[in-house]
Write a protein that holds these residues in place. Structure first.
Motif, short mmCIF file in Angstrom:
data_model
loop_
_atom_site.label_atom_id
_atom_site.label_comp_id
_atom_site.label_asym_id
_atom_site.label_seq_id
_atom_site.Cartn_x
_atom_site.Cartn_y
_atom_site.Cartn_z
N GLU A 81 -9.28 -2.70 -7.73
CA GLU A 81 -10.66 -2.46 -7.30
C GLU A 81 -10.89 -2.97 -5.87
O GLU A 81 -11.61 -2.36 -5.08
N GLU A 82 -10.27 -4.10 -5.55
CA GLU A 82 -10.42 -4.68 -4.21
C GLU A 82 -9.90 -3.73 -3.13
O GLU A 82 -10.56 -3.51 -2.10
N LEU A 83 -8.73 -3.14 -3.37
CA LEU A 83 -8.15 -2.26 -2.36
C LEU A 83 -8.85 -0.90 -2.30
O LEU A 83 -8.95 -0.30 -1.23
N LEU A 84 -9.36 -0.43 -3.43
CA LEU A 84 -10.12 0.82 -3.39
C LEU A 84 -11.41 0.63 -2.59
O LEU A 84 -11.85 1.54 -1.88
N ALA A 85 -12.01 -0.54 -2.71
CA ALA A 85 -13.21 -0.81 -1.92
C ALA A 85 -12.89 -0.89 -0.43
O ALA A 85 -13.68 -0.46 0.41
N ALA A 86 -11.70 -1.41 -0.11
CA ALA A 86 -11.29 -1.53 1.28
C ALA A 86 -10.86 -0.19 1.87
O ALA A 86 -10.97 0.03 3.08
N TYR A 87 -10.35 0.73 1.03
CA TYR A 87 -9.86 2.03 1.49
C TYR A 87 -10.52 3.13 0.67
O TYR A 87 -9.88 3.76 -0.19
N ARG A 107 -0.03 -8.31 -2.74
CA ARG A 107 -0.49 -9.31 -1.76
C ARG A 107 0.66 -9.82 -0.87
O ARG A 107 0.91 -11.02 -0.81
N PRO A 108 1.33 -8.93 -0.15
CA PRO A 108 2.40 -9.40 0.73
C PRO A 108 1.85 -10.15 1.93
O PRO A 108 0.70 -9.96 2.33
N GLN A 109 2.71 -10.98 2.52
CA GLN A 109 2.40 -11.62 3.80
C GLN A 109 3.07 -10.88 4.95
O GLN A 109 2.64 -10.97 6.09
N ILE A 110 4.15 -10.17 4.62
CA ILE A 110 4.95 -9.45 5.61
C ILE A 110 5.08 -8.01 5.16
O ILE A 110 5.35 -7.74 3.98
N LEU A 111 4.89 -7.06 6.08
CA LEU A 111 5.02 -5.65 5.76
C LEU A 111 6.04 -5.04 6.72
O LEU A 111 5.90 -5.15 7.94
N GLU A 163 -4.16 8.93 12.66
CA GLU A 163 -4.83 8.35 11.48
C GLU A 163 -3.97 7.27 10.85
O GLU A 163 -4.48 6.21 10.43
N VAL A 164 -2.66 7.51 10.77
CA VAL A 164 -1.77 6.53 10.14
C VAL A 164 -1.67 5.26 10.99
O VAL A 164 -1.73 4.14 10.46
N PHE A 165 -1.55 5.40 12.30
CA PHE A 165 -1.48 4.20 13.14
C PHE A 165 -2.80 3.43 13.13
O PHE A 165 -2.80 2.20 13.18
N ASP A 166 -3.91 4.15 13.05
CA ASP A 166 -5.20 3.46 12.89
C ASP A 166 -5.22 2.67 11.59
O ASP A 166 -5.72 1.54 11.54
N ALA A 167 -4.66 3.27 10.52
CA ALA A 167 -4.62 2.58 9.23
C ALA A 167 -3.73 1.35 9.29
O ALA A 167 -4.05 0.31 8.69
N ILE A 168 -2.62 1.42 10.03
CA ILE A 168 -1.73 0.27 10.17
C ILE A 168 -2.44 -0.87 10.88
O ILE A 168 -2.36 -2.04 10.46
N HIS A 191 -6.04 -7.85 6.50
CA HIS A 191 -5.24 -8.66 5.58
C HIS A 191 -4.42 -9.74 6.27
O HIS A 191 -3.65 -10.45 5.62
N ASP A 192 -4.58 -9.88 7.60
CA ASP A 192 -3.88 -10.92 8.37
C ASP A 192 -2.37 -10.88 8.16
O ASP A 192 -1.72 -11.93 8.05
N LEU A 193 -1.83 -9.69 8.10
CA LEU A 193 -0.40 -9.54 7.81
C LEU A 193 0.45 -9.66 9.07
O LEU A 193 -0.01 -9.43 10.19
#
Length: 241
Positions: free
Chosen positions: A116-122, A153-157, A173-178, A185-187
């Motif tokens: 639910e948290e990630l659906l709210a964020a995206y 909940r990764p710290q590194i992607l 769009e994809v680079f904006d999402a990155i 998420h402070d990744l």
């Protein structure tokens, strides 16, 4: 947060592809790895991820030597997310099913809350939960792969060519999402990319590889501004956005 020290690596009994590569990336930072085909970009990312075992050198995560830890253990114990270049979503499954697979390592009590948290964020994904991943556009599939990688909940992607096969509009769009993923998420994001100018537009720093070695490292904005660097390392005179 993640550091490679003098990595040497290759496949099977073949010659080394990486010849003493060193780099680092920190929290809330996008670092992109650039260079021509065959320079060792994907091999470097796979070595950091744990798909390729280094022949020499170290991969450090939060100061701990993780060079010989396979990707499955890195995901579980070192909070590393990895998005491959291809086959990064399950086309026959729905958006919701893909996301829930990403949450499989979470304790049962946390899965629904994280979903639910990630659906709210995206919210763009929230309206497509019952749609098969194969019915999504290329850009939507890439965003789905990113959000699924965020579920545990990764710290590194680690991202391997996230723009592969995308149209210019979808690429934006994809680079904006990155960039949004980094900011929300402070990744720490380490990204291999062939589209240098798009990657540099969202990256903080870059490493340029040539023949398995680091030919150059610089802030992304410096690479974009310097015509000589663009000509020498990034494929010619192209106007930066």
């Amino acid at each position: 947060m993640i550091e490679a020290k003098e990595l040497r690596a290759g496949y099977g009994d073949g010659a080394d592809i990486l010849h003493g590569v060193s780099l680092n990336a920190h929290a809330r930072e996008i670092v992109t790895i650039l260079g021509p085909n065959g320079c060792g970009k994907s091999t470097l990312l796979k070595t950091i991820a744990g798909y390729v075992i280094p022949r020499a050198g170290q991969v450090l995560i939060d100061g701990m030597d993780a060079g010989h830890i396979p990707i499955q253990r890195k995901v579980r114990h070192n909070r590393v997310g990895y998005v491959p270049q291809t086959d990064n979503v399950f086309g026959t499954l729905t958006v919701a099913e893909n996301l829930r697979l990403g949450a499989a390592l979470l304790p049962r009590a946390e899965r629904t809350a994280r979903f639910e948290e990630l659906l709210a964020a995206y919210p763009a994904l929230a309206g497509k939960l019952n749609r098969k991943a194969s019915a999504l556009s290329g850009g939507e599939r890439q965003v789905l792969s990113l959000v699924r990688a965020l579920m545990p909940r990764p710290q590194i992607l680690l991202l391997d060519e996230p723009s592969a096969g995308l149209s210019p509009l979808m690429m934006h769009e994809v680079f904006d999402a990155i960039a949004e993923v980094r900011d929300k998420h402070d990744l720490c994001i380490l990204m291999v990319e062939q589209n240098a100018f798009e990657a540099l537009g969202v990256a903080d720093r870059a490493y340029v590889l040539a023949l398995g070695k680091v030919a150059l490292t610089a802030p992304a904005k410096d690479l974009l501004k310097d015509p000589a660097m663009r000509q020498l390392y990034l494929g010619g005179e192209i106007e930066a956005a």
